[in-house]
Design a protein around this motif. Structure first.
Motif, PDB file in Angstrom:
ATOM      1  N   GLY A 156       0.846  -1.169   0.097  1.00 54.05           N
ATOM      2  CA  GLY A 156      -0.087   0.116   0.105  1.00 54.05           C
ATOM      3  C   GLY A 156       0.848   1.167   0.118  1.00 54.05           C
ATOM      4  O   GLY A 156       1.857   1.364   0.711  1.00 54.05           O
ATOM      5  N   ASP A 157       0.463   2.232  -0.759  1.00 58.69           N
ATOM      6  CA  ASP A 157       1.273   3.595  -1.089  1.00 58.69           C
ATOM      7  C   ASP A 157       0.171   4.532  -0.327  1.00 58.69           C
ATOM      8  O   ASP A 157      -0.592   5.088  -1.012  1.00 58.69           O
ATOM      9  CB  ASP A 157       1.645   3.780  -2.412  1.00 58.69           C
ATOM     10  CG  ASP A 157       2.557   4.951  -2.368  1.00 58.69           C
ATOM     11  OD1 ASP A 157       2.955   5.596  -1.372  1.00 58.69           O
ATOM     12  OD2 ASP A 157       3.055   5.234  -3.688  1.00 58.69           O
ATOM     13  N   GLU A 158       0.392   4.951   1.170  1.00 59.57           N
ATOM     14  CA  GLU A 158      -0.399   6.077   1.601  1.00 59.57           C
ATOM     15  C   GLU A 158      -2.026   5.654   1.450  1.00 59.57           C
ATOM     16  O   GLU A 158      -2.683   6.598   0.807  1.00 59.57           O
ATOM     17  CB  GLU A 158      -0.081   7.337   0.849  1.00 59.57           C
ATOM     18  CG  GLU A 158       1.316   8.015   0.855  1.00 59.57           C
ATOM     19  CD  GLU A 158       1.704   8.474   2.300  1.00 59.57           C
ATOM     20  OE1 GLU A 158       0.710   8.160   3.416  1.00 59.57           O
ATOM     21  OE2 GLU A 158       2.756   8.821   2.664  1.00 59.57           O
ATOM     22  N   PRO A 159      -2.375   4.401   1.887  1.00 61.57           N
ATOM     23  CA  PRO A 159      -3.797   3.869   1.531  1.00 61.57           C
ATOM     24  C   PRO A 159      -4.661   5.026   2.255  1.00 61.57           C
ATOM     25  O   PRO A 159      -6.088   5.166   1.914  1.00 61.57           O
ATOM     26  CB  PRO A 159      -3.878   2.644   2.172  1.00 61.57           C
ATOM     27  CG  PRO A 159      -2.679   2.601   3.030  1.00 61.57           C
ATOM     28  CD  PRO A 159      -1.391   3.409   2.529  1.00 61.57           C
ATOM     29  N   ALA A 179     -10.468   7.236   7.143  1.00 63.06           N
ATOM     30  CA  ALA A 179      -9.182   6.706   7.202  1.00 63.06           C
ATOM     31  C   ALA A 179      -9.425   5.620   8.423  1.00 63.06           C
ATOM     32  O   ALA A 179      -8.736   4.554   8.257  1.00 63.06           O
ATOM     33  CB  ALA A 179      -8.250   7.925   7.749  1.00 63.06           C
ATOM     34  N   ARG A 180      -9.939   5.889   9.334  1.00 64.60           N
ATOM     35  CA  ARG A 180     -10.186   5.005  10.547  1.00 64.60           C
ATOM     36  C   ARG A 180     -10.869   3.734  10.113  1.00 64.60           C
ATOM     37  O   ARG A 180     -10.328   2.446  10.488  1.00 64.60           O
ATOM     38  CB  ARG A 180     -10.894   5.410  11.804  1.00 64.60           C
ATOM     39  CG  ARG A 180     -11.382   4.727  12.874  1.00 64.60           C
ATOM     40  CD  ARG A 180     -10.302   4.925  14.064  1.00 64.60           C
ATOM     41  NE  ARG A 180     -10.268   6.200  14.215  1.00 64.60           N
ATOM     42  CZ  ARG A 180     -11.210   6.868  15.239  1.00 64.60           C
ATOM     43  NH1 ARG A 180     -12.202   6.308  15.639  1.00 64.60           N
ATOM     44  NH2 ARG A 180     -11.115   8.066  15.563  1.00 64.60           N
ATOM     45  N   GLU A 181     -11.936   3.977   9.334  1.00 62.94           N
ATOM     46  CA  GLU A 181     -12.654   2.671   8.830  1.00 62.94           C
ATOM     47  C   GLU A 181     -11.582   1.885   7.952  1.00 62.94           C
ATOM     48  O   GLU A 181     -11.677   0.390   8.172  1.00 62.94           O
ATOM     49  CB  GLU A 181     -13.795   3.090   7.977  1.00 62.94           C
ATOM     50  CG  GLU A 181     -14.844   3.469   8.929  1.00 62.94           C
ATOM     51  CD  GLU A 181     -16.104   4.223   8.084  1.00 62.94           C
ATOM     52  OE1 GLU A 181     -16.929   4.719   8.615  1.00 62.94           O
ATOM     53  OE2 GLU A 181     -15.847   4.303   6.864  1.00 62.94           O
ATOM     54  N   LEU A 199       2.849  -1.389   4.048  1.00 60.73           N
ATOM     55  CA  LEU A 199       2.261  -0.020   3.665  1.00 60.73           C
ATOM     56  C   LEU A 199       3.326   1.265   4.085  1.00 60.73           C
ATOM     57  O   LEU A 199       4.219   1.094   4.986  1.00 60.73           O
ATOM     58  CB  LEU A 199       1.083   0.245   4.784  1.00 60.73           C
ATOM     59  CG  LEU A 199      -0.063  -0.694   4.779  1.00 60.73           C
ATOM     60  CD1 LEU A 199      -1.106  -0.339   5.746  1.00 60.73           C
ATOM     61  CD2 LEU A 199      -0.520  -1.114   3.314  1.00 60.73           C
ATOM     62  N   VAL A 200       3.565   2.101   2.839  1.00 63.50           N
ATOM     63  CA  VAL A 200       4.159   3.124   2.880  1.00 63.50           C
ATOM     64  C   VAL A 200       3.239   4.127   3.368  1.00 63.50           C
ATOM     65  O   VAL A 200       2.259   4.521   2.837  1.00 63.50           O
ATOM     66  CB  VAL A 200       4.881   3.706   1.645  1.00 63.50           C
ATOM     67  CG1 VAL A 200       5.106   4.908   1.698  1.00 63.50           C
ATOM     68  CG2 VAL A 200       6.020   2.772   1.368  1.00 63.50           C
ATOM     69  N   ARG A 248      -1.101   7.259  12.497  1.00 56.19           N
ATOM     70  CA  ARG A 248      -1.845   6.069  13.158  1.00 56.19           C
ATOM     71  C   ARG A 248      -1.792   4.949  12.396  1.00 56.19           C
ATOM     72  O   ARG A 248      -1.872   3.795  12.886  1.00 56.19           O
ATOM     73  CB  ARG A 248      -3.409   6.899  12.898  1.00 56.19           C
ATOM     74  CG  ARG A 248      -3.966   7.048  14.130  1.00 56.19           C
ATOM     75  CD  ARG A 248      -5.206   7.851  13.863  1.00 56.19           C
ATOM     76  NE  ARG A 248      -6.305   7.428  15.035  1.00 56.19           N
ATOM     77  CZ  ARG A 248      -7.163   8.379  15.533  1.00 56.19           C
ATOM     78  NH1 ARG A 248      -7.241   9.541  14.886  1.00 56.19           N
ATOM     79  NH2 ARG A 248      -7.834   8.051  16.352  1.00 56.19           N
ATOM     80  N   VAL A 249      -1.520   4.952  10.981  1.00 59.37           N
ATOM     81  CA  VAL A 249      -1.440   3.705  10.382  1.00 59.37           C
ATOM     82  C   VAL A 249      -0.031   3.037  10.734  1.00 59.37           C
ATOM     83  O   VAL A 249      -0.138   1.738  11.049  1.00 59.37           O
ATOM     84  CB  VAL A 249      -1.391   4.189   8.605  1.00 59.37           C
ATOM     85  CG1 VAL A 249      -1.031   2.606   7.987  1.00 59.37           C
ATOM     86  CG2 VAL A 249      -2.702   4.748   8.325  1.00 59.37           C
ATOM     87  N   ALA A 250       0.966   3.693  10.834  1.00 61.89           N
ATOM     88  CA  ALA A 250       2.207   3.178  11.360  1.00 61.89           C
ATOM     89  C   ALA A 250       1.954   2.458  12.576  1.00 61.89           C
ATOM     90  O   ALA A 250       2.540   1.484  12.860  1.00 61.89           O
ATOM     91  CB  ALA A 250       3.287   4.483  11.431  1.00 61.89           C
ATOM     92  N   ALA A 251       1.275   3.342  13.584  1.00 62.38           N
ATOM     93  CA  ALA A 251       1.141   2.497  14.807  1.00 62.38           C
ATOM     94  C   ALA A 251       0.155   1.259  15.028  1.00 62.38           C
ATOM     95  O   ALA A 251       0.214   0.582  15.716  1.00 62.38           O
ATOM     96  CB  ALA A 251       0.314   3.618  15.833  1.00 62.38           C
TER      97      ALA A 251
END
Lengths: 172, 242
Positions: free
Chosen positions: B168-171, B180-182, B199-200, B205-208
């Protein structure tokens, strides 16, 4: 804690345990379990300062005291309500540690940044789990969202510190 | 165990009219089956270049890329395309759905491309879309869907062939915070079902949500963090009762 007590007493006089219940209802798990001792010592200090007055209720065999706001308490509450809480958050525990430790050469700056980044990421994960889990109630969720935003800002700040460090190393 | 995806001393240099730009300067990376890994770093750190090399969308200047035990950095375009269709799912920032196809047809596409029957593809797409909460959007055109819904369609498409890895690139890069949360919740759910994810992202929040966060700086891995399962959160209040 003091102004919260004053605010809860603004509309009606209450028993100490009612104050405890109201706070627990409003803030749920955001509050650590408050023991009765803390509640009564806070009330005792408020009373000593003339901001509340406690009266024994006639016919109440438990001899609990009912607290109400004094005029001075009302004034203190009003000024608390009117004053916004300070905006700039210049005090930061990590940054103070970073400056002192790096200046004294006690640790590599990148190590400090990395460890802090880990902690912020892990905390973000912890908080997101609270939100995903639900069931904490809207007030607690809003508080968590606020904490999430602060963590994101903290992570951005670490990036900035790291960047300045790299620029400093190049120009040195 | 063979890693699903591996980079060995991966480097990429761009020649921009005499001036050499070192986008990646020797990356070693290994993604195990079932891992959820996030790559973060400031813009220009090389994270998108790295993803393109790992996906076989671009070729390294030196070093190797291994996908499911097979070296892929020297394969022909045709071989790479075939491999990607079977083994890799993609999620992009701007969804990249085919605008002339319905949502369901977008999800069916990768299934048809690997030779599945039309009926079977339809059935799989339908099931996947229901799982991702867009079962009622099958006939909609992408343009009729919100950003969050489009990204769910893209995620369904990425998962359709049960790929070895989803890249994923900045999904969440183009989504509001609720959407984004969903999407993040769905990515987490995919990982919980054993899907490998890389994922990049610059969304903390995605990283976490990842199990491992790799931080890139100036074309090198500057830090790697293994995150633990979420810890219980104590809600401190003022604490000051005086």
């Amino acid at each position: 804690m003091r102004p919260l007590f004053l605010a809860l007493l603004a509309d009606d006089s209450r028993y100490g345990y009612e104050l405890k219940q109201s706070l627990e209802q409003e803030f749920g798990e955001m509050l650590p379990a408050m023991n009765a001792g803390q509640v009564y010592s806070t009330l005792a200090r408020l009373e000593r300062d003339g901001l509340v007055v406690g009266r024994s209720v006639e016919g109440d065999s438990r001899r609990k005291r009912m607290y109400e706001l004094t005029e001075a308490g009302q004034a203190e509450l009003s000024s608390w309500i009117e004053a916004p809480v300070p905006g700039a958050r210049l005090k930061d525990e990590f940054f103070m540690k970073f400056v002192v430790v790096v200046a004294a050469g006690l640790a590599a700056p990148m190590k400090l940044i990395e460890r802090q980044r880990r902690e912020y990421l892990q905390s973000l994960r912890d908080l997101d789990a609270v939100l995903a889990d639900g069931g904490k109630g809207p007030t607690a969720e809003l508080m968590v969202e606020g904490a999430v935003l602060h963590l994101k800002a903290g992570l951005e700040w670490l990036d900035l510190i790291e960047q300045r460090l790299a620029v400093g190393a190049e120009s040195a | 165990m063979t890693p699903v995806l591996e980079a060995r001393d991966l480097a990429k240099t761009y020649d921009t009219g005499g001036a050499k730009v070192f986008a990646l300067r020797g990356i070693d990376l290994s993604i195990e089956s079932g891992e959820f890994v996030a790559i973060t770093g400031p813009s220009g750190c090389g994270k998108s270049t790295l993803l393109n090399l790992l996906a076989g969308l671009d070729r390294p200047t030196s070093g190797q890329v291994w996908l499911d035990g097979e070296r892929i950095d020297q394969l022909s375009e045709t071989e790479l395309a075939r491999l990607r269709r079977r083994k890799v799912g993609f999620v992009f920032q701007f969804f990249n759905l085919m605008p002339t196809l319905s949502a369901a047809e977008n999800v069916e596409l990768p299934l048809l491309l690997v030779g599945r029957g039309r009926k079977e593809a339809r059935r799989s797409a339908s099931t996947l879309m229901s799982d991702l909460g867009i079962g009622d959007k099958q006939d909609a055109a992408p343009a009729q869907l919100s950003g969050g819904e489009q990204q769910r369609v893209a995620l369904a498409r990425a998962l359709a062939n049960s790929p070895d890895i989803v890249l994923g690139d900045e999904p969440t890069g183009n989504l509001d915070s609720v959407a984004a949360r969903e999407v993040l919740t769905l990515l987490r759910a995919a990982r919980d079902r054993g899907q490998t994810l890389l994922l990049v992202t610059h969304d903390a929040r995605v990283a976490a949500a990842a199990d491992r966060v790799i931080n890139l700086r100036d074309g090198l891995v500057s830090d790697q963090t293994e995150l633990q399962p979420a810890r219980p959160v104590a809600f401190p209040f003022d604490g000051d009762s005086g």
